[in-house]
Design an enzyme around this catalytic site. Structure first.
Site, PDB file in Angstrom:
ATOM      1  N   GLY A   1      12.905  -5.018 -37.506  1.00 33.84           N
ATOM      2  CA  GLY A   1      11.680  -5.508 -38.130  1.00 33.84           C
ATOM      3  C   GLY A   1      11.038  -6.604 -37.289  1.00 33.84           C
TER       4      GLY A   1
ATOM      5  CB  THR B   1      15.389  -6.259  -6.346  1.00 30.11           C
ATOM      6  OG1 THR B   1      14.262  -5.644  -6.962  1.00 30.11           O
ATOM      7  CG2 THR B   1      16.266  -6.888  -7.407  1.00 30.11           C
TER       8      THR B   1
ATOM      9  CD  GLU C   1      16.976   2.610  -7.290  1.00 29.64           C
ATOM     10  OE1 GLU C   1      17.033   3.499  -6.423  1.00 29.64           O
ATOM     11  OE2 GLU C   1      17.480   1.485  -7.159  1.00 29.64           O
TER      12      GLU C   1
ATOM     13  CD  GLN D   1       9.413   0.038 -35.869  1.00 30.08           C
ATOM     14  OE1 GLN D   1       9.023  -0.422 -34.798  1.00 30.08           O
ATOM     15  NE2 GLN D   1       8.673   0.023 -36.963  1.00 30.08           N
TER      16      GLN D   1
ATOM     17  N   GLY E   1       4.198   2.802  -1.970  1.00 25.34           N
ATOM     18  CA  GLY E   1       5.347   2.745  -2.872  1.00 25.34           C
ATOM     19  C   GLY E   1       5.962   4.127  -2.957  1.00 25.34           C
TER      20      GLY E   1
ATOM     21  CG  ASN F   1      -2.056  -0.993   1.043  1.00 20.56           C
ATOM     22  OD1 ASN F   1      -2.512  -1.236  -0.073  1.00 20.56           O
ATOM     23  ND2 ASN F   1      -2.458  -1.614   2.123  1.00 20.56           N
TER      24      ASN F   1
HETATM   25  C1  LIG Z   1      11.436  -4.601 -10.847  1.00 22.92           C
HETATM   26  C2  LIG Z   1      11.268  -3.770  -9.622  1.00 22.92           C
HETATM   27  C3  LIG Z   1      12.200  -3.853  -8.612  1.00 22.92           C
HETATM   28  C4  LIG Z   1      12.038  -3.120  -7.431  1.00 22.92           C
HETATM   29  N1  LIG Z   1      12.947  -3.283  -6.418  1.00 22.92           N
HETATM   30  C5  LIG Z   1      12.699  -2.696  -5.224  1.00 22.92           C
HETATM   31  C6  LIG Z   1      13.529  -2.978  -4.095  1.00 22.92           C
HETATM   32  O1  LIG Z   1      14.523  -3.718  -4.183  1.00 22.92           O
HETATM   33  N2  LIG Z   1      13.195  -2.427  -2.889  1.00 22.92           N
HETATM   34  C7  LIG Z   1      12.112  -1.607  -2.744  1.00 22.92           C
HETATM   35  O2  LIG Z   1      11.864  -1.156  -1.627  1.00 22.92           O
HETATM   36  N3  LIG Z   1      11.312  -1.312  -3.802  1.00 22.92           N
HETATM   37  C8  LIG Z   1      11.575  -1.841  -5.026  1.00 22.92           C
HETATM   38  N4  LIG Z   1      10.750  -1.576  -6.096  1.00 22.92           N
HETATM   39  C9  LIG Z   1       9.561  -0.751  -5.892  1.00 22.92           C
HETATM   40  C10 LIG Z   1       9.593   0.583  -6.597  1.00 22.92           C
HETATM   41  O3  LIG Z   1      10.492   1.441  -5.967  1.00 22.92           O
HETATM   42  C11 LIG Z   1       8.141   1.094  -6.615  1.00 22.92           C
HETATM   43  O4  LIG Z   1       7.434   0.290  -7.535  1.00 22.92           O
HETATM   44  C12 LIG Z   1       8.061   2.553  -6.980  1.00 22.92           C
HETATM   45  O5  LIG Z   1       8.580   3.356  -5.950  1.00 22.92           O
HETATM   46  C13 LIG Z   1       6.614   2.977  -7.252  1.00 22.92           C
HETATM   47  O6  LIG Z   1       5.774   2.603  -6.211  1.00 22.92           O
HETATM   48  P1  LIG Z   1       4.418   1.799  -6.518  1.00 22.92           P
HETATM   49  O7  LIG Z   1       4.756   0.636  -7.368  1.00 22.92           O
HETATM   50  O8  LIG Z   1       3.732   1.541  -5.251  1.00 22.92           O
HETATM   51  O9  LIG Z   1       3.569   2.784  -7.404  1.00 22.92           O
HETATM   52  P2  LIG Z   1       2.519   3.855  -6.841  1.00 22.92           P
HETATM   53  O10 LIG Z   1       3.143   4.660  -5.758  1.00 22.92           O
HETATM   54  O11 LIG Z   1       1.241   3.141  -6.558  1.00 22.92           O
HETATM   55  O12 LIG Z   1       2.329   4.779  -8.110  1.00 22.92           O
HETATM   56  C14 LIG Z   1       1.483   4.388  -9.213  1.00 22.92           C
HETATM   57  C15 LIG Z   1       1.519   5.486 -10.257  1.00 22.92           C
HETATM   58  O13 LIG Z   1       0.982   6.694  -9.686  1.00 22.92           O
HETATM   59  C16 LIG Z   1       1.878   7.761  -9.935  1.00 22.92           C
HETATM   60  N5  LIG Z   1       1.795   8.771  -8.877  1.00 22.92           N
HETATM   61  C17 LIG Z   1       2.033   8.613  -7.570  1.00 22.92           C
HETATM   62  N6  LIG Z   1       1.901   9.798  -6.905  1.00 22.92           N
HETATM   63  C18 LIG Z   1       1.557  10.717  -7.839  1.00 22.92           C
HETATM   64  C19 LIG Z   1       1.275  12.106  -7.799  1.00 22.92           C
HETATM   65  N7  LIG Z   1       1.378  12.803  -6.661  1.00 22.92           N
HETATM   66  N8  LIG Z   1       0.942  12.713  -8.943  1.00 22.92           N
HETATM   67  C20 LIG Z   1       0.866  12.031 -10.108  1.00 22.92           C
HETATM   68  N9  LIG Z   1       1.142  10.707 -10.219  1.00 22.92           N
HETATM   69  C21 LIG Z   1       1.475  10.067  -9.095  1.00 22.92           C
HETATM   70  C22 LIG Z   1       3.254   7.094  -9.964  1.00 22.92           C
HETATM   71  O14 LIG Z   1       4.202   7.916 -10.591  1.00 22.92           O
HETATM   72  C23 LIG Z   1       2.925   5.830 -10.737  1.00 22.92           C
HETATM   73  O15 LIG Z   1       2.914   6.115 -12.103  1.00 22.92           O
HETATM   74  C24 LIG Z   1      10.925  -2.265  -7.299  1.00 22.92           C
HETATM   75  C25 LIG Z   1      10.003  -2.159  -8.338  1.00 22.92           C
HETATM   76  C26 LIG Z   1      10.152  -2.903  -9.489  1.00 22.92           C
HETATM   77  C27 LIG Z   1       9.132  -2.799 -10.573  1.00 22.92           C
END
Ligand SMILES: Cc1cc2nc3c(=O)[nH]c(=O)nc-3n(C[C@H](O)[C@H](O)[C@H](O)COP(=O)(O)OP(=O)(O)OC[C@H]3O[C@@H](n4cnc5c(N)ncnc54)[C@H](O)[C@@H]3O)c2cc1C
Length: 443
Positions: free
Chosen positions: A397, A200, A421, A394, A173, A171
């Site tokens: 092809g 990760t 990140e 691209q 990120g 909940n």
């Molecule tokens: C392959 C992978 C590896 C990862 N590894 C790690 C790790 O090792 N450790 C760790 O702790 N995390 C890790 N992460 C987590 C990563 O840091 C989060 O996915 C990232 O911070 C985004 O959080 P969320 O996925 O909860 O997206 P959300 O916070 O739910 O965001 C969803 C969307 O809403 C947008 N958004 C949010 N707030 C706003 C706003 N105020 N205005 C407009 N748009 C907004 C975001 O930009 C995004 O497009 C990893 C993620 C991936 C995909």
């Protein structure tokens, strides 16, 4: 030796289309004639460093990259072992703690150079290996007690301890301040409860940085968060379970992903997982400061993400040029068409611009400046990596869409940069724009 030797400064000629086409053609032909895409602008020491890791990537990393990607396998031991021998995990750790970074000043450029070359070899199996130790060591250097630095930094530098970073939750990120996993005082330490996600390498890792809520007052928000360092055994599969002698439990399950394969990213649940008191980062003084300690590592993680994007772009660009020269359509190689030359040259120009910008930011970070710029270059490199790998695909092809061509892997790997990140929207609004507004307000 300067980049401009290959890439003329005046590329676009908006009022003279013929001249613009000629400029791009000239760049593409110079790339072919010289056999490279432009100098990296490094001094001799960094160039030597780059050559060493380039060779390692070509000899040890590249042969595994396709297999691991297609079978969603774990990173082979010869890559991890080889990087340990080269001191790679100590890149961001001062020499006095067993690393290879000079004691007096960070050397972010070395970290960029190594990350780019390893990412060119394979993003998931090499290019991202040093991100976690970097984030953890920066947090330790910023907030750790002397005993904690003395104990953990040499173990991270040697690779005896492999790091996992646990910030994100199902909940929370982007909204890190909301983190809800709790750590409550227990006999001689803390017990952790709750669920983290997207961790990760959390299976293989044997030392975890966990951002958790130690203070029960919810109004404290990010000031109620602390960092605990937790040990666990190392596992290589897609799932793991470990029960401590004290009865606490940690369980992890890898999340299937379209790319960035090799380290596995896990959802991890904690059930009364015990961490000794001495592993609270910064000791009692560090309570409520976890958010700030972890932020210290994030600027490094972001510029490193730019370098990862450069490595993937470089690999895609090389593949595109190779394919364009080999594949004949309408009786001549695709490369001979102006449009292909334009694409190749434009990809090279964008990559070079991004790389030179990142090198500049690395120098700023060495002087403890450039936090906003690190986010800016992460944002830019991530975005252009999607375009460069798309164009490389691209040019292939139909074969660009085939799994048997590495360019399809580069395309899916590149997609992750704008998400992790720090998601790009949050970086743009809450870091870059905010910082620029603050600078403006401060005159
Ligand atoms: C392959 C992978 C590896 C990862 N590894 C790690 C790790 O090792 N450790 C760790 O702790 N995390 C890790 N992460 C987590 C990563 O840091 C989060 O996915 C990232 O911070 C985004 O959080 P969320 O996925 O909860 O997206 P959300 O916070 O739910 O965001 C969803 C969307 O809403 C947008 N958004 C949010 N707030 C706003 C706003 N105020 N205005 C407009 N748009 C907004 C975001 O930009 C995004 O497009 C990893 C993620 C991936 C995909």
């Amino acid at each position: 030796g300067n980049v401009y030797d290959v890439l003329p400064t005046r590329i676009l000629s908006p009022h003279n289309t013929d001249k613009a086409i000629q400029n791009y053609n000239e760049i593409a032909d110079k790339i072919v004639a010289k056999g490279h895409f432009g100098a990296y602008g490094l001094d001799d020491d960094h160039e030597m460093f780059r050559e060493t890791f380039k060779k390692f990537a070509e000899d040890v990393v590249m042969p595994h990259a396709e297999h691991v990607h297609r079978h969603d396998d774990i990173i082979p031991e010869d890559i991890i072992g080889g990087l340990k021998d080269m001191g790679c995990f100590g890149l961001c750790i001062p020499e006095s703690y067993g690393g290879i970074q000079p004691n007096d000043k960070p050397d972010n450029l070395s970290m960029l150079v190594v990350t780019e070359e390893l990412s060119r070899g394979g993003l998931g199996i090499a290019g991202s290996l040093i991100t976690r130790p970097e984030i953890m060591s920066k947090a330790l250097l910023k907030g750790g007690t002397q005993e904690q630095k003395d104990k953990w930094l040499p173990l991270l530098a040697s690779g005896e301890r492999m790091a996992g970073i646990m910030v994100t939750e199902p909940n929370y990120g982007s909204d890190v301040a909301g983190v809800s996993v709790t750590a409550k005082p227990a006999n001689g330490g803390w017990v952790i409860n709750g669920v983290k996600t997207w961790c990760t390498f959390a299976g293989y890792a044997n030392l975890l940085l966990i951002l958790c809520r130690t203070e029960s007052d919810p109004s404290l928000k990010h000031k109620g968060l602390s960092i605990l360092l937790a040990e666990k055994p190392s596992f290589t599969g897609h799932e793991f379970t470990y029960t401590q002698p004290e009865g606490g439990k940690i369980e992890g399950k890898a999340i299937g992903t379209i790319g960035y394969r090799g380290m596995h990213s896990f959802e991890v649940s904690f059930d009364n997982y015990f961490v000794p008191a001495e592993n609270l980062l910064g000791g009692e003084e560090g309570r409520g400061k976890g958010f700030y300690f972890q932020m210290e590592g994030f600027a490094g993680g972001r510029i490193q993400t730019a370098a990862r994007a450069h490595g993937v772009m470089q690999a895609a660009l090389e593949a595109a040029l190779r394919y364009a020269q080999e594949r004949a359509v309408f009786q001549k190689p695709i490369y001979e068409y102006n449009l292909t030359k334009y694409k190749i040259a434009r990809m090279a120009v964008i990559l070079q611009a991004s790389r030179q910008f990142a090198n500049h930011v690395a120098n700023l970070l060495d002087d403890h400046k450039g936090q906003m710029e690190a986010t800016l270059i992460k944002f830019y490199a991530s975005k252009v990596a999607e375009w460069v790998t798309r164009e490389a695909m691209q040019i292939h092809g139909g074969m660009g869409y085939a799994e048997e061509y590495a360019v399809s892997r580069y395309f899916v790997d590149a997609r992750v940069f704008s998400i992790f990140e720090g998601a790009e929207e949050v970086m743009a609004l809450r870091v870059i724009a905010k910082s620029l507004m603050d600078q403006y307000a401060a005159g």
